[in-house]
Design an enzyme around this catalytic site. Structure first.
Site, PDB file in Angstrom:
ATOM      1  N   ASP A  98       7.252  52.352  40.092  1.00 30.46           N
ATOM      2  CA  ASP A  98       7.284  50.907  39.871  1.00 30.46           C
ATOM      3  C   ASP A  98       8.574  50.362  40.487  1.00 30.46           C
ATOM      4  O   ASP A  98       9.434  51.131  40.893  1.00 30.46           O
ATOM      5  CB  ASP A  98       7.218  50.579  38.369  1.00 30.46           C
ATOM      6  N   ASP A 115      11.909  47.876  40.068  1.00 27.73           N
ATOM      7  CA  ASP A 115      12.773  47.095  39.189  1.00 27.73           C
ATOM      8  C   ASP A 115      13.695  46.251  40.043  1.00 27.73           C
ATOM      9  O   ASP A 115      14.206  46.707  41.063  1.00 27.73           O
ATOM     10  CB  ASP A 115      13.607  48.027  38.307  1.00 27.73           C
ATOM     11  N   ASP A 124      22.182  54.530  33.452  1.00 31.63           N
ATOM     12  CA  ASP A 124      22.384  55.881  32.896  1.00 31.63           C
ATOM     13  C   ASP A 124      22.968  56.873  33.906  1.00 31.63           C
ATOM     14  O   ASP A 124      24.127  57.270  33.794  1.00 31.63           O
ATOM     15  CB  ASP A 124      21.104  56.401  32.222  1.00 31.63           C
TER      16      ASP A 124
HETATM   17  P1  ATP Z   1      10.888  56.135  36.683  1.00 29.11           P
HETATM   18  O1  ATP Z   1      10.716  56.924  37.923  1.00 29.11           O
HETATM   19  O2  ATP Z   1      10.415  56.850  35.480  1.00 29.11           O
HETATM   20  O3  ATP Z   1      10.428  54.712  36.749  1.00 29.11           O
HETATM   21  P2  ATP Z   1      13.458  54.888  36.479  1.00 29.11           P
HETATM   22  O4  ATP Z   1      14.804  55.443  36.824  1.00 29.11           O
HETATM   23  O5  ATP Z   1      12.960  53.754  37.278  1.00 29.11           O
HETATM   24  O6  ATP Z   1      12.479  56.110  36.497  1.00 29.11           O
HETATM   25  P3  ATP Z   1      13.092  53.174  34.234  1.00 29.11           P
HETATM   26  O7  ATP Z   1      12.874  53.553  32.820  1.00 29.11           O
HETATM   27  O8  ATP Z   1      12.016  52.487  34.993  1.00 29.11           O
HETATM   28  O9  ATP Z   1      13.515  54.512  34.963  1.00 29.11           O
HETATM   29  O10 ATP Z   1      14.421  52.302  34.264  1.00 29.11           O
HETATM   30  C1  ATP Z   1      14.863  51.611  35.426  1.00 29.11           C
HETATM   31  C2  ATP Z   1      16.373  51.695  35.535  1.00 29.11           C
HETATM   32  O11 ATP Z   1      16.991  51.092  34.393  1.00 29.11           O
HETATM   33  C3  ATP Z   1      16.922  53.113  35.560  1.00 29.11           C
HETATM   34  O12 ATP Z   1      16.909  53.652  36.856  1.00 29.11           O
HETATM   35  C4  ATP Z   1      18.319  52.923  35.035  1.00 29.11           C
HETATM   36  O13 ATP Z   1      19.181  52.424  36.020  1.00 29.11           O
HETATM   37  C5  ATP Z   1      18.135  51.839  33.990  1.00 29.11           C
HETATM   38  N1  ATP Z   1      17.864  52.414  32.661  1.00 29.11           N
HETATM   39  C6  ATP Z   1      16.652  52.624  32.090  1.00 29.11           C
HETATM   40  N2  ATP Z   1      16.767  53.153  30.867  1.00 29.11           N
HETATM   41  C7  ATP Z   1      18.079  53.276  30.625  1.00 29.11           C
HETATM   42  C8  ATP Z   1      18.848  53.743  29.512  1.00 29.11           C
HETATM   43  N3  ATP Z   1      18.252  54.196  28.414  1.00 29.11           N
HETATM   44  N4  ATP Z   1      20.196  53.686  29.624  1.00 29.11           N
HETATM   45  C9  ATP Z   1      20.785  53.201  30.737  1.00 29.11           C
HETATM   46  N5  ATP Z   1      20.127  52.767  31.792  1.00 29.11           N
HETATM   47  C10 ATP Z   1      18.791  52.789  31.761  1.00 29.11           C
HETATM   48 MG    MG Z   2      11.238  52.566  37.032  1.00 30.03          MG
END
Ligand code: ATP
Ligand code: MG
Length: 437
Positions: free
Chosen positions: A30, A32, A131
Site C-alpha cells: 500500500d 502511505d 519505527d
Molecule cells: P507494510 O509493508 O506492512 O505496509 P509498512 O512499513 O508500510 O509495512 P505500515 O504499518 O503500513 O507499515 O506503516 C507505515 C509507516 O508508518 C511505517 O513504515 C513506519 O514508518 C510508520 N509506523 C507504522 N507503525 C508504526 C509504529 N508502531 N511505530 C512507529 N512508526 C510506525
Molecule cells: Mg504500509
C-alpha cells in the site's frame, strides 16, 4: 494525489513501507503519504476522503479500490512537559477511558506507552517517531529525491533492521514494535541489529498491555501476508509467541518436534502459497492451525472413549480459544469457525452414507477438508478418507451416489464401534495427535 497536495502549496512525500519496498524491488502493499497539510486541509482537497483514528488522526483518501493513507507530519514522540498523564488502560477492552478531544494532543500511560499522538510538526521532526530506519525514507515527488535523515538507505542496502533512537524507550512507547520487528525480519529477511534485538527478551511481556484487538490485527499481518511460516519461526526464536499466545507456545515447549508443530508449519506454508497466488485466506483456518496443539491436549486429557464425542471436541475448542485470549482478542465469528472445522473432523473421518453429501454442502466443508488433508499428511487422520473426499468432489453426480451408497454398508458396520467409544484402531487418530513423533 501527491500532485494535488503540491498544487495546493503543501509538501507531499511517499513514506514508509512503500519507499522501502520500491528500493528493494518489491511491490508495495500500500502507499502511505506524509504531508504538512493538516487533516482538515486534506479533507478539503479530496472529496473522497475520510478522517480516521483517535490515537493517530489520519486521512484516508479513496481511489477506486485503493485507499491511500495520508498523515500529517508529527513532532517527536518523547514524553515532555505539558503531556498529561492518563488513566491506565482498561484491561477488559483495551480502550482508554476518559479520553476525549479536550484532554490534549498527546498522552502516555505510566509505562511510557503512547496513548495518543497528535502534535503536528515538520518533516525533520516526523522522521524520529517512525519505527525502523528502513521505514523512515521520504520520497519527494517534486524532484524524485529520497530524504534520508537516519541512514535508512544504508540499512536497507545492508538488509538491516534498526530502531530509530533508544530501542528500549521505543519499545516501551509502543510494544507492538517488537512484533513489527519480527514481521519485517520474516517478510524482508533482514537481520535485526543486535541493539534492536536485545531488549525484546526483557520487554516482550509489555505486549500484554496492548489492546487485544490490535494484537489480533498484528497477528493477521504476521501470518496471512505470505510469510507466515517464517513469522512462526521468528516469533518462536525471539520468545514473542510466548508473549502473544502463551498457551500455544507452551504446547510446543512441552511437545518439541511434535507432529502438530509440523502440521502447523506446513499449514502456514500452504497459506503462504495461497497468498502469493492471490487466493483468499481466512483467519479461521489460521486459528485452527495455531490452536490445534492446545485443542488436542485438552481432548487427550479426557478418557480415550470420549475423544471422538462431539461434546468433547467442542468443549476443547472453547477452552482453547479462551486460553488463547489472555492477550489477544479472537473475534467470535472466527472462534465459531474453528469450532465448526474441528466438529467436522469426525464426520469426515467416518462419513455415514448419504449424510456425507450434506457434509459436502456444509459452509465450513472446504476449511474442514483442508484440515483433514493436513492431518492425513502427518498421520493424524486416515489418509484413505482424505483420498475418498478428494475423489468425491471430483466425480460425477452418479459416481458420487455410488460412492456414498458403497459407504452405507461399511458405515453401518462401523457405527456400533463408534458408539462403543471408537476402540477400533483407525478411530483413534487423535491418539497420535500429540505423540511427540
Ligand atoms: P507494510 O509493508 O506492512 O505496509 P509498512 O512499513 O508500510 O509495512 P505500515 O504499518 O503500513 O507499515 O506503516 C507505515 C509507516 O508508518 C511505517 O513504515 C513506519 O514508518 C510508520 N509506523 C507504522 N507503525 C508504526 C509504529 N508502531 N511505530 C512507529 N512508526 C510506525
Ligand atoms: Mg504500509
Amino acid at each position: 494525489m501527491l500532485y494535488r497536495l503540491r498544487e495546493a502549496g503543501f509538501m507531499a512525500f511517499l513514506v514508509g513501507g512503500c519507499v522501502r519496498d520500491l528500493l528493494l524491488g518489491l511491490e508495495p502493499k500500500d502507499f502511505d503519504v506524509a504531508t504538512d497539510a493538516l487533516p482538515e486541509e486534506i479533507k478539503k482537497l479530496f472529496r473522497n476522503c475520510r478522517l480516521v483514528g483517535r490515537r493517530f488522526r489520519l486521512a484516508h483518501v479513496f481511489f477506486g479500490r485503493e485507499t491511500i493513507e495520508v498523515a500529517t507530519f508529527r513532532a517527536t514522540s518523547a514524553p515532555s512537559e505539558g503531556d498529561e498523564p492518563l488513566p491506565e488502560t482498561d484491561p477488559e477492552d483495551g480502550e482508554t477511558p476518559e479520553l476525549d478531544d479536550e484532554t490534549g494532543a498527546r498522552a502516555f500511560d505510566a509505562s511510557g506507552r503512547i496513548l495518543r499522538d497528535n502534535v503536528y510538526g515538520t518533516i525533520d521532526e516526523d522522521v524520529w517517531r517512525r519505527d525502523f530506519t528502513a521505514n523512515a525514507l521520504y520520497y519527494n515527488i517534486a524532484d524524485f529525491s529520497v530524504w534520508d535523515y537516519v541512514g535508512g538507505a544504508e540499512d536497507i542496502a545492508a538488509r538491516r533492521l534498526r530502531l530509530i533512537g533508544d530501542p528500549e524507550t521505543r519499545y516501551r512507547e509502543d510494544p507492538v514494535r517488537m512484533l513489527r520487528a519480527a514481521r519485517f525480519e520474516a517478510k524482508l529477511g533482514f537481520e535485526i541489529d543486535p541493539d534492536t534485538a536485545r531488549p525484546i527478551t526483557t520487554l516482550r511481556e509489555l505486549l500484554s498491555a496492548v489492546p487485544p484487538a490490535r494484537l489480533f490485527d498484528e497477528t493477521l499481518k504476521l501470518f496471512l501476508t505470505g510469510h507466515g511460516a517464517r513469522s512462526f519461526e521468528v516469533l518462536r526464536r525471539r520468545g514473542l509467541l510466548a508473549a502473544l499466545m502463551p498457551s500455544v507456545d507452551s504446547y510446543f515447549v512441552s511437545h518439541p518436534g511434535s507432529l502438530v508443530e509440523q502440521l502447523l508449519v506446513k499449514g502456514l506454508a500452504n497459506t503462504d502459497a495461497r497468498v502469493i497466488e492471490d487466493k483468499p485466506v481466512t483467519p479461521t483456518f489460521l486459528f485452527a492451525l495455531l490452536l490445534y496443539g492446545p485443542i488436542a491436549a485438552i481432548i487427550e486429557a479426557a478418557p480415550p472413549e470420549r475423544w471422538h464425542e462431539l461434546a468433547t471436541i467442542l468443549d476443547a475448542c472453547d477452552q482453547a480459544v479462551r486460553g488463547a485470549q489472555t492477550h489477544m482478542a479472537i473475534p467470535k465469528r472466527f472462534a465459531l469457525g474453528v469450532r465448526e472445522m474441528f466438529a467436522l473432523q469426525p464426520r469426515l473421518e467416518h462419513p455415514r452414507g448419504r449424510r456425507a453429501l450434506r457434509v459436502l454442502e456444509h459452509p465450513r466443508f472446504r476449511a474442514g477438508y483442508d484440515l483433514l488433508l493436513l492431518r492425513a499428511e502427518f498421520g493424524l487422520a486416515p489418509p484413505e478418507m482424505a483420498t475418498w473426499w478428494t475423489r468425491l468432489q471430483e466425480v460425477s453426480a452418479e459416481e458420487r451416489d455410488r460412492m456414498v451408497d458403497a459407504l452405507g454398508g461399511e458405515a453401518a458396520r462401523g457405527a456400533p464401534a463408534a458408539r462403543r467409544g471408537g476402540r477400533r484402531r483407525r478411530r483413534r487418530p487423535r491418539a497420535r495427535a500429540t505423540a511427540p513423533t
